[in-house]
Design a protein around this motif. Structure first.
Motif, PDB file in Angstrom:
ATOM      1  N   ASP A   1       0.770  -1.336   0.073  1.00  0.00           N
ATOM      2  CA  ASP A   1      -0.035   0.038   0.115  1.00  0.00           C
ATOM      3  C   ASP A   1       0.902   1.253   0.103  1.00  0.00           C
ATOM      4  O   ASP A   1       0.344   2.329  -0.066  1.00  0.00           O
ATOM      5  CB  ASP A   1      -1.028  -0.039   1.238  1.00  0.00           C
ATOM      6  CG  ASP A   1      -0.259  -0.094   2.481  1.00  0.00           C
ATOM      7  OD1 ASP A   1       0.869  -0.231   2.418  1.00  0.00           O
ATOM      8  OD2 ASP A   1      -0.815   0.014   3.590  1.00  0.00           O
ATOM      9  N   HIS A   2       2.146   1.228   0.018  1.00  0.00           N
ATOM     10  CA  HIS A   2       3.160   2.301  -0.433  1.00  0.00           C
ATOM     11  C   HIS A   2       2.799   2.953  -1.617  1.00  0.00           C
ATOM     12  O   HIS A   2       2.569   2.234  -2.617  1.00  0.00           O
ATOM     13  CB  HIS A   2       4.490   1.717  -0.186  1.00  0.00           C
ATOM     14  CG  HIS A   2       5.575   2.836  -0.481  1.00  0.00           C
ATOM     15  ND1 HIS A   2       5.773   4.109   0.368  1.00  0.00           N
ATOM     16  CD2 HIS A   2       6.141   3.367  -1.753  1.00  0.00           C
ATOM     17  CE1 HIS A   2       6.692   4.764  -0.128  1.00  0.00           C
ATOM     18  NE2 HIS A   2       6.882   4.533  -1.269  1.00  0.00           N
ATOM     19  N   ILE A   3       2.615   4.383  -1.643  1.00  0.00           N
ATOM     20  CA  ILE A   3       2.194   4.926  -2.798  1.00  0.00           C
ATOM     21  C   ILE A   3       3.680   5.747  -3.479  1.00  0.00           C
ATOM     22  O   ILE A   3       4.157   6.521  -2.546  1.00  0.00           O
ATOM     23  CB  ILE A   3       1.295   6.243  -2.528  1.00  0.00           C
ATOM     24  CG1 ILE A   3      -0.068   5.435  -2.223  1.00  0.00           C
ATOM     25  CG2 ILE A   3       1.117   6.952  -4.113  1.00  0.00           C
ATOM     26  CD1 ILE A   3      -0.920   6.556  -1.802  1.00  0.00           C
ATOM     27  N   TYR A   4       3.940   5.223  -4.514  1.00  0.00           N
ATOM     28  CA  TYR A   4       5.340   5.686  -5.190  1.00  0.00           C
ATOM     29  C   TYR A   4       4.930   6.943  -6.107  1.00  0.00           C
ATOM     30  O   TYR A   4       3.972   7.160  -6.522  1.00  0.00           O
ATOM     31  CB  TYR A   4       5.895   4.482  -6.136  1.00  0.00           C
ATOM     32  CG  TYR A   4       6.419   3.376  -5.483  1.00  0.00           C
ATOM     33  CD1 TYR A   4       7.825   3.341  -5.057  1.00  0.00           C
ATOM     34  CD2 TYR A   4       5.579   2.176  -5.199  1.00  0.00           C
ATOM     35  CE1 TYR A   4       8.293   2.231  -4.269  1.00  0.00           C
ATOM     36  CE2 TYR A   4       5.995   1.070  -4.500  1.00  0.00           C
ATOM     37  CZ  TYR A   4       7.259   1.285  -4.088  1.00  0.00           C
ATOM     38  OH  TYR A   4       7.925  -0.054  -3.539  1.00  0.00           O
ATOM     39  N   ASP A   5       5.914   7.858  -6.167  1.00  0.00           N
ATOM     40  CA  ASP A   5       5.877   9.133  -6.924  1.00  0.00           C
ATOM     41  C   ASP A   5       5.811   8.641  -8.222  1.00  0.00           C
ATOM     42  O   ASP A   5       4.942   9.042  -9.108  1.00  0.00           O
ATOM     43  CB  ASP A   5       7.043   9.952  -6.753  1.00  0.00           C
ATOM     44  CG  ASP A   5       7.066  10.490  -5.248  1.00  0.00           C
ATOM     45  OD1 ASP A   5       6.153  10.452  -4.744  1.00  0.00           O
ATOM     46  OD2 ASP A   5       8.214  11.075  -5.106  1.00  0.00           O
ATOM     47  N   ALA A   6       6.513   7.582  -8.638  1.00  0.00           N
ATOM     48  CA  ALA A   6       6.537   6.925 -10.069  1.00  0.00           C
ATOM     49  C   ALA A   6       6.952   5.428  -9.798  1.00  0.00           C
ATOM     50  O   ALA A   6       7.931   5.122  -9.232  1.00  0.00           O
ATOM     51  CB  ALA A   6       7.229   7.841 -10.932  1.00  0.00           C
ATOM     52  N   VAL A   7       6.346   4.772 -11.010  1.00  0.00           N
ATOM     53  CA  VAL A   7       6.710   3.689 -11.140  1.00  0.00           C
ATOM     54  C   VAL A   7       7.175   3.267 -12.818  1.00  0.00           C
ATOM     55  O   VAL A   7       6.534   3.798 -13.514  1.00  0.00           O
ATOM     56  CB  VAL A   7       5.709   2.344 -11.012  1.00  0.00           C
ATOM     57  CG1 VAL A   7       6.443   0.945 -11.354  1.00  0.00           C
ATOM     58  CG2 VAL A   7       5.573   2.273  -9.304  1.00  0.00           C
ATOM     59  N   ILE A   8       8.436   2.867 -12.950  1.00  0.00           N
ATOM     60  CA  ILE A   8       8.943   2.839 -14.642  1.00  0.00           C
ATOM     61  C   ILE A   8       8.962   1.382 -14.460  1.00  0.00           C
ATOM     62  O   ILE A   8       9.283   0.469 -13.821  1.00  0.00           O
ATOM     63  CB  ILE A   8      10.403   3.454 -14.308  1.00  0.00           C
ATOM     64  CG1 ILE A   8      10.274   4.936 -13.994  1.00  0.00           C
ATOM     65  CG2 ILE A   8      10.777   3.218 -15.973  1.00  0.00           C
ATOM     66  CD1 ILE A   8      11.796   5.358 -13.491  1.00  0.00           C
ATOM     67  N   VAL A   9       8.636   1.080 -15.996  1.00  0.00           N
ATOM     68  CA  VAL A   9       8.880  -0.457 -16.527  1.00  0.00           C
ATOM     69  C   VAL A   9       9.837  -0.409 -17.493  1.00  0.00           C
ATOM     70  O   VAL A   9       9.797   0.013 -18.489  1.00  0.00           O
ATOM     71  CB  VAL A   9       7.262  -0.573 -16.891  1.00  0.00           C
ATOM     72  CG1 VAL A   9       7.414  -2.407 -17.209  1.00  0.00           C
ATOM     73  CG2 VAL A   9       6.362  -0.520 -15.675  1.00  0.00           C
ATOM     74  N   GLY A  10      10.896  -1.098 -17.224  1.00  0.00           N
ATOM     75  CA  GLY A  10      12.060  -1.496 -17.915  1.00  0.00           C
ATOM     76  C   GLY A  10      13.184  -0.818 -17.370  1.00  0.00           C
ATOM     77  O   GLY A  10      13.365   0.267 -17.140  1.00  0.00           O
TER      78      GLY A  10
ATOM     79  N   PHE B   1      18.046   1.388 -21.681  1.00  0.00           N
ATOM     80  CA  PHE B   1      18.244   2.891 -21.950  1.00  0.00           C
ATOM     81  C   PHE B   1      17.282   3.854 -21.309  1.00  0.00           C
ATOM     82  O   PHE B   1      17.512   4.847 -20.528  1.00  0.00           O
ATOM     83  CB  PHE B   1      18.817   3.243 -23.336  1.00  0.00           C
ATOM     84  CG  PHE B   1      20.237   3.535 -23.215  1.00  0.00           C
ATOM     85  CD1 PHE B   1      20.799   4.506 -22.897  1.00  0.00           C
ATOM     86  CD2 PHE B   1      21.168   2.452 -23.925  1.00  0.00           C
ATOM     87  CE1 PHE B   1      22.133   5.197 -23.137  1.00  0.00           C
ATOM     88  CE2 PHE B   1      22.513   2.833 -23.914  1.00  0.00           C
ATOM     89  CZ  PHE B   1      22.949   4.028 -23.577  1.00  0.00           C
ATOM     90  N   GLY B   2      15.908   3.538 -21.677  1.00  0.00           N
ATOM     91  CA  GLY B   2      15.010   4.527 -21.575  1.00  0.00           C
ATOM     92  C   GLY B   2      14.673   4.483 -19.799  1.00  0.00           C
ATOM     93  O   GLY B   2      14.576   5.683 -19.286  1.00  0.00           O
ATOM     94  N   GLY B   3      14.472   3.334 -19.392  1.00  0.00           N
ATOM     95  CA  GLY B   3      13.952   3.222 -17.754  1.00  0.00           C
ATOM     96  C   GLY B   3      14.976   3.863 -17.062  1.00  0.00           C
ATOM     97  O   GLY B   3      14.918   4.508 -15.955  1.00  0.00           O
ATOM     98  N   LEU B   4      16.401   3.418 -17.233  1.00  0.00           N
ATOM     99  CA  LEU B   4      17.409   3.915 -16.358  1.00  0.00           C
ATOM    100  C   LEU B   4      17.518   5.452 -16.616  1.00  0.00           C
ATOM    101  O   LEU B   4      18.036   5.932 -15.593  1.00  0.00           O
ATOM    102  CB  LEU B   4      18.741   3.094 -16.584  1.00  0.00           C
ATOM    103  CG  LEU B   4      18.652   1.487 -16.427  1.00  0.00           C
ATOM    104  CD1 LEU B   4      20.142   0.813 -16.922  1.00  0.00           C
ATOM    105  CD2 LEU B   4      18.608   1.213 -14.733  1.00  0.00           C
ATOM    106  N   GLY B   5      17.513   5.838 -17.611  1.00  0.00           N
ATOM    107  CA  GLY B   5      17.508   7.282 -17.843  1.00  0.00           C
ATOM    108  C   GLY B   5      16.548   8.081 -17.118  1.00  0.00           C
ATOM    109  O   GLY B   5      16.894   9.016 -16.683  1.00  0.00           O
ATOM    110  N   THR B   6      15.192   7.635 -17.031  1.00  0.00           N
ATOM    111  CA  THR B   6      14.309   8.319 -16.537  1.00  0.00           C
ATOM    112  C   THR B   6      14.496   8.021 -15.039  1.00  0.00           C
ATOM    113  O   THR B   6      14.391   9.189 -14.364  1.00  0.00           O
ATOM    114  CB  THR B   6      12.840   7.407 -16.991  1.00  0.00           C
ATOM    115  OG1 THR B   6      12.570   7.509 -18.287  1.00  0.00           O
ATOM    116  CG2 THR B   6      11.685   8.236 -16.144  1.00  0.00           C
TER     117      THR B   6
END
Length: 488
Positions: free
Chosen positions: A3-12, A15-20
């Motif tokens: 039930d923790h609310i993340y500011d953001a969840v990235i999938v992957g 290059f794209g996910g790690l860069g984000t």
């Protein structure tokens, strides 16, 4: 349920996910999670372990401006160096503790009341996030055509992105089904050890010289001691590649120059007229991906290599039969047949407002505002989404621009300065109408079979202009960032 609310969840975690993730870290945000379906980070540079795997974009522009690849050894870096760069990027921004490996995402659902994304992974675990960033890329899911008889083939067959290193090719009869971007790299390696290699080519490609440059120890030391030298080289090559965009425009002198350079490269390396004819493209320069190689053509000159241009009718227990009835008995088949490049979100079921899925919204025509926002899907930001691929410059420079915007938009959402961020339906429609009008004057839209286009011939992968034009468009859009301006 978590039930923790993340500011953001990235999938992957490519290059794209790690860069984000790096952009979030740079902005001081640490309440984010990266879900990665595989057991390691790296994306395409983790997956593509085939012999000769390398980038066909210069390494000095194939890296983030905030984390330049100062130690790179070659202008066109190999797979191991690029995977090492991504690991170093994760180290630099302390991302490892934010990455959850072996955790592919199955579904994502927007809750309009809670203003949250509910995400479920393939283990049944649930995550809550204010912002959702699919960063799965365009070249992550291998594609193998359904050839008749393939299941009856008794030899070994695998896709180039799932290379079987346990299979020794020395002395074997090998087939490469495909002759494009990956094949031009692995074919020379296979040709040097296989008893015989047959390369099945559906259509010839324009190939330019690679002219590999290996940086000396002194040059690498200078890049690290004085990053301004590296930056100057980076800016020069970026400008050269930007100028090269004109080659993808129909009827330009620059396009004609590209054709001349590619055909000269072919003449210089292939003396046999019959083989040269087979390798001469019959489509517009730029319609397909323009390739770079210095050793592909020489590999096809070898006596143990055959170029087969007749289409594949099907497979037998012992090999491949062409449309002309010729049988090629082989022990190993490598599929260099590309990727499912137009899903953009893999097989994740994404549900936005009013229960509408992204698959239903797109209905075979992926589109987004600036490749990032889709109407009806608040606080969803696509990284490397529709129409953000390039054929003239480094896609990393496109990714970085998107990631900067995503980080800024996330700050707006979390600060309460605006409501959920999305583009209105008419904005997405009008933007893509203009985009497609521009693309109609591009070689990307000309008559050839290309992974840039969907089944109806619409270009859904490539951007219509230069990188600098994209950066200006995103910057202009960012200035309008407010709930009133963007909410549908």
């Amino acid at each position: 349920m978590n039930d923790h609310i993340y500011d953001a969840v990235i999938v992957g975690a490519g290059f794209g996910g790690l860069g984000t993730a790096a952009q979030f870290a740079r902005s001081g945000r640490r309440n984010f999670l990266v879900l990665e379906r595989e057991a390691d980070l790296g994306g395409v540079w983790r997956d593509n372990t085939y012999p000769g795997a390398a980038c066909d974009t210069q390494s000095v522009i194939y890296c983030y401006s905030h984390f330049p690849h100062l130690t790179v050894e070659r202008m066109y870096a190999g797979r191991d160096e690029l995977l090492g760069y991504l690991r170093a990027l994760a180290d630099e921004y302390a991302l490892h503790d934010h990455i959850l490996l072996n955790s592919g995402l199955k579904s994502a659902r927007w809750d309009d009341c809670a203003q949250l994304w509910w995400l479920r992974d393939d283990h049944g675990r649930t995550y809550l996030a204010r912002v959702f960033v699919p960063a799965l890329g365009q070249l992550g899911t291998p594609k193998v055509p359904s050839f008749p008889g393939l299941k009856e083939f008794s030899g070994v067959a695998f896709h180039s992105a799932r290379w079987r290193h346990d299979i020794a090719l020395a002395g074997k009869r090998v087939a490469s089904v495909g002759a494009a971007a990956s094949a031009v790299q692995y074919v020379p390696e296979i040709a040097a050890e296989a008893a015989h290699l047959v390369v099945f080519q559906r259509s010839a490609n324009y190939i330019l010289p690679r002219n590999q440059q290996v940086f000396t120890a002194q040059e690498r030391a200078r890049h690290q001691d004085d990053p301004a030298v590296f930056q100057e080289l980076r800016e020069r090559i970026h400008a050269e590649r930007e100028a090269g965009f004109a080659r993808t425009r129909l009827g330009t002198g620059e396009q004609e120059t590209g054709v001349r350079e590619a055909l000269k490269h072919l003449r210089d390396q292939v003396a046999n007229p019959a083989l040269r004819r087979k390798l001469t493209p019959d489509h517009e320069f730029g319609c397909k991906r323009i390739l770079r190689s210095d050793d592909y053509y020489p590999a096809l000159n070898r006596p143990n290599v055959t170029l087969e241009t007749s289409g594949i009718e099907g497979f037998t227990e012992t090999g491949i039969v062409t449309h002309h009835g010729k049988v090629h008995d082989v022990d190993v088949v490598v599929f260099g047949t590309g990727f499912a490049s137009q899903t953009f979100v893999g097989d994740i079921e994404i549900t936005g407002r009013n229960g509408r899925t992204l698959a239903d919204r797109w209905d075979g025509v992926p589109e987004a505002y600036l490749g990032m926002l889709v109407d009806g899907f608040p606080n969803l930001f696509l990284d490397y989404g529709p129409n953000t691929n390039l054929n003239h410059n480094s896609v990393v420079t496109m990714l970085e621009c998107q990631q900067q915007f995503i980080a800024e938009a996330t700050e707006q959402v979390l600060s309460g300065a605006c409501g959920p961020v999305e583009a209105a339906a008419e904005e997405v429609r009008d933007f893509n109408a203009g985009l497609q009008a521009e693309l109609s004057r591009s070689a990307f839209s000309s008559d050839c079979s290309s992974w840039y286009k969907n089944a109806d011939g619409r270009v859904v992968n490539n951007w219509s202009g230069t990188v600098d034009e994209y950066h200006r468009a995103v910057a202009a859009f960012a200035t309008t960032l407010s709930g009133e301006a963007l909410a549908s």
